[in-house]
Design an enzyme around this catalytic site. Structure first.
Site, mmCIF file in Angstrom:
data_model
loop_
_atom_site.group_PDB
_atom_site.id
_atom_site.type_symbol
_atom_site.label_atom_id
_atom_site.label_comp_id
_atom_site.label_asym_id
_atom_site.label_seq_id
_atom_site.Cartn_x
_atom_site.Cartn_y
_atom_site.Cartn_z
ATOM 1 N N ARG A 1 0.716 4.172 -2.959
ATOM 2 C CA ARG A 1 0.569 5.384 -2.704
ATOM 3 C C ARG A 1 1.507 6.359 -3.348
ATOM 4 O O ARG A 1 1.239 7.608 -3.453
ATOM 5 C CB ARG A 1 0.266 5.772 -1.364
ATOM 6 C CG ARG A 1 -0.843 4.923 -0.758
ATOM 7 C CD ARG A 1 -0.788 5.020 0.854
ATOM 8 N NE ARG A 1 -1.534 3.939 1.285
ATOM 9 C CZ ARG A 1 -2.619 4.093 2.258
ATOM 10 N NH1 ARG A 1 -2.852 5.377 3.008
ATOM 11 N NH2 ARG A 1 -3.155 3.005 2.619
ATOM 12 N N TYR B 1 1.268 -26.808 -11.733
ATOM 13 C CA TYR B 1 2.144 -26.226 -12.859
ATOM 14 C C TYR B 1 3.369 -26.956 -12.379
ATOM 15 O O TYR B 1 3.734 -27.216 -11.506
ATOM 16 C CB TYR B 1 2.364 -24.897 -12.032
ATOM 17 C CG TYR B 1 2.957 -23.807 -12.961
ATOM 18 C CD1 TYR B 1 2.284 -23.211 -14.069
ATOM 19 C CD2 TYR B 1 4.280 -23.761 -12.952
ATOM 20 C CE1 TYR B 1 2.805 -22.388 -14.949
ATOM 21 C CE2 TYR B 1 4.943 -22.907 -13.853
ATOM 22 C CZ TYR B 1 4.202 -22.157 -15.050
ATOM 23 O OH TYR B 1 4.967 -21.588 -16.077
ATOM 24 N N GLN C 1 12.228 -20.452 -12.984
ATOM 25 C CA GLN C 1 12.762 -19.048 -13.501
ATOM 26 C C GLN C 1 13.504 -18.329 -12.442
ATOM 27 O O GLN C 1 13.263 -18.474 -11.387
ATOM 28 C CB GLN C 1 11.599 -18.019 -14.124
ATOM 29 C CG GLN C 1 10.639 -17.389 -12.907
ATOM 30 C CD GLN C 1 9.572 -16.854 -13.638
ATOM 31 O OE1 GLN C 1 9.457 -16.879 -14.773
ATOM 32 N NE2 GLN C 1 8.648 -16.267 -12.672
ATOM 33 N N SER D 1 0.736 -1.042 0.152
ATOM 34 C CA SER D 1 -0.142 -0.012 -0.045
ATOM 35 C C SER D 1 0.947 1.162 -0.066
ATOM 36 O O SER D 1 0.541 2.293 -0.783
ATOM 37 C CB SER D 1 -1.021 -0.114 1.245
ATOM 38 O OG SER D 1 -1.547 1.196 1.388
ATOM 39 N N GLU E 1 5.843 -6.954 -12.692
ATOM 40 C CA GLU E 1 5.560 -6.063 -13.783
ATOM 41 C C GLU E 1 5.342 -4.827 -13.311
ATOM 42 O O GLU E 1 4.524 -4.357 -12.997
ATOM 43 C CB GLU E 1 4.384 -6.639 -14.690
ATOM 44 C CG GLU E 1 4.198 -7.948 -14.891
ATOM 45 C CD GLU E 1 3.120 -8.558 -14.908
ATOM 46 O OE1 GLU E 1 2.802 -9.545 -15.685
ATOM 47 O OE2 GLU E 1 1.945 -8.178 -14.384
ATOM 48 N N GLN F 1 3.707 -8.307 -1.544
ATOM 49 C CA GLN F 1 3.340 -9.300 -0.588
ATOM 50 C C GLN F 1 2.724 -10.556 -1.104
ATOM 51 O O GLN F 1 1.963 -10.446 -2.086
ATOM 52 C CB GLN F 1 2.547 -8.925 0.648
ATOM 53 C CG GLN F 1 1.219 -8.001 0.051
ATOM 54 C CD GLN F 1 0.634 -7.049 1.196
ATOM 55 O OE1 GLN F 1 0.927 -7.393 2.410
ATOM 56 N NE2 GLN F 1 -0.020 -6.398 0.886
#
EC number: 3.5.4.30
Length: 191
Positions: free
Chosen positions: A106, A162, A174, A102, A129, A148
């Site tokens: 901000r 997966y 990766q 958060s 990203e 997080q």
């Protein structure tokens, strides 16, 4: 069901969920904070006329490494790939979700565009990203908190987790920010 702090610690202590390296102080009430690594993947916008998810474009991005004591500068409107410092390994009955912090949101920092979900069975560093939506550059310090991970207990183990190969595992194992491999399973319905 979202897993609580006590259950996160139990899953980590038993080796079902692996965060490497793991820092116990990073556990929050229903998540674990993760840190940003020193590797970034920058887009070379002049190499192609456009981005095509159906085509392999190996020169679309290039890997850069900043010194551990130097920040990476993310400029306004810029989009780069980064990765978590921690490698994450999930069992076949736990999924995870990457959320931003958060306090960083901000400031105008987005930590993921769309790929916040981590499938059960995944093992590797999580690619970030990163976008700067602010009007000033943002310093990204290697080793600082960037997001997080929230963990979810599945109703039953995944039939094909997966990495099993059934649904593909293009990003299994990766290390560092990994460029898109969308061309490997590009699907388009003729309409």
């Amino acid at each position: 069901m979202l897993i609580s702090d006590r259950d996160i610690r139990t899953q980590i202590d038993s080796g079902r969920i692996v965060l490497d390296p793991f820092e116990p102080s990073m556990v929050q009430p229903s998540s674990v904070d993760v840190r940003i690594d020193k590797l970034f993947r920058l887009f070379d916008n002049h190499k192609y006329a456009h981005i095509d998810p159906a085509e392999e474009q190996p020169e679309l991005t290039r890997l850069v490494e900043v010194a551990a004591d130097e920040p990476f500068i993310l400029h306004p409107g810029e989009f780069v790939l980064g990765s978590t410092y921690e490698a994450v390994t999930l069992p076949d009955d736990v999924a995870a979700r990457l959320e931003g912090k958060s306090s960083l949101g901000r400031l105008g920092l987005l930590t993921h565009s769309t790929a916040g979900f981590i499938d059960p069975g995944f093992s590797g560093h999580v690619t970030l990203e990163l976008s700067n939506m602010a009007t000033l550059p943002i310093k990204l310090w290697p080793g600082s908190k960037i997001g997080q991970l929230c963990f979810f207990q599945l109703s039953s183990p995944a039939e094909h987790p997966y990495g099993s190969g059934a649904y593909g595992n293009r990003y299994q194992g990766q290390r560092g920010p990994t460029a898109s491999r969308s061309h490997q399973n590009f699907h388009r319905t003729e309409i």
